[in-house]
Design a protein around this motif. Structure first.
Motif, PDB file in Angstrom:
ATOM      1  N   THR A  17       0.896  -1.195  -0.146  1.00  0.00           N
ATOM      2  CA  THR A  17      -0.023   0.347   0.197  1.00  0.00           C
ATOM      3  C   THR A  17       0.770   1.297   0.125  1.00  0.00           C
ATOM      4  O   THR A  17       0.678   2.121  -0.884  1.00  0.00           O
ATOM      5  CB  THR A  17      -0.836  -0.047   1.284  1.00  0.00           C
ATOM      6  N   ALA A  18       1.895   1.286   0.854  1.00  0.00           N
ATOM      7  CA  ALA A  18       2.878   2.440   0.733  1.00  0.00           C
ATOM      8  C   ALA A  18       3.548   2.477  -0.582  1.00  0.00           C
ATOM      9  O   ALA A  18       3.589   3.825  -0.962  1.00  0.00           O
ATOM     10  CB  ALA A  18       3.915   2.092   1.877  1.00  0.00           C
ATOM     11  N   VAL A  19       3.950   1.569  -1.229  1.00  0.00           N
ATOM     12  CA  VAL A  19       4.558   1.763  -2.605  1.00  0.00           C
ATOM     13  C   VAL A  19       3.468   2.265  -3.515  1.00  0.00           C
ATOM     14  O   VAL A  19       3.825   3.113  -4.243  1.00  0.00           O
ATOM     15  CB  VAL A  19       5.050   0.277  -2.972  1.00  0.00           C
ATOM     16  N   GLU A  20       2.438   1.809  -3.573  1.00  0.00           N
ATOM     17  CA  GLU A  20       1.129   2.294  -4.275  1.00  0.00           C
ATOM     18  C   GLU A  20       0.824   3.839  -4.186  1.00  0.00           C
ATOM     19  O   GLU A  20       0.920   4.633  -5.036  1.00  0.00           O
ATOM     20  CB  GLU A  20       0.218   1.359  -4.155  1.00  0.00           C
ATOM     21  N   GLU A  21       0.826   4.290  -2.836  1.00  0.00           N
ATOM     22  CA  GLU A  21       0.596   5.404  -2.458  1.00  0.00           C
ATOM     23  C   GLU A  21       2.088   6.548  -2.965  1.00  0.00           C
ATOM     24  O   GLU A  21       1.705   7.573  -3.512  1.00  0.00           O
ATOM     25  CB  GLU A  21       0.545   5.865  -1.113  1.00  0.00           C
ATOM     26  N   ALA A  22       3.125   6.077  -2.867  1.00  0.00           N
ATOM     27  CA  ALA A  22       4.281   6.680  -3.274  1.00  0.00           C
ATOM     28  C   ALA A  22       4.241   6.811  -4.670  1.00  0.00           C
ATOM     29  O   ALA A  22       4.606   8.018  -5.055  1.00  0.00           O
ATOM     30  CB  ALA A  22       5.459   6.242  -2.593  1.00  0.00           C
TER      31      ALA A  22
END
Length: 60
Positions: free
Chosen positions: A11-16
């Motif tokens: 999720t963090a990768v997708e948001e970044a």
């Protein structure tokens, strides 16, 4: 397997990725001619490092 992403990490990768695309890559602060040259140079560096790179054409 050396490593894996957790759901939270994914999720963090997708948001970044979304933030970078929206805030940096859409308007890099360079004229299109320089963006093309930079993309070409980065592709050469990646290829030299072993990546199989064939960047898509950049539209103006």
């Amino acid at each position: 397997m050396l490593a894996s992403l957790t759901v939270t990490g994914r999720t963090a990768v997708e948001e970044a990725t979304s933030a970078l695309n929206a805030e940096v890559f859409i308007r890099p602060g360079l004229p299109p001619e320089q963006v093309r040259e930079l993309t070409k140079l980065l592709g050469l560096m990646r290829a030299d490092g072993g990546d199989q790179v064939q960047p898509p054409p950049i539209e103006e």
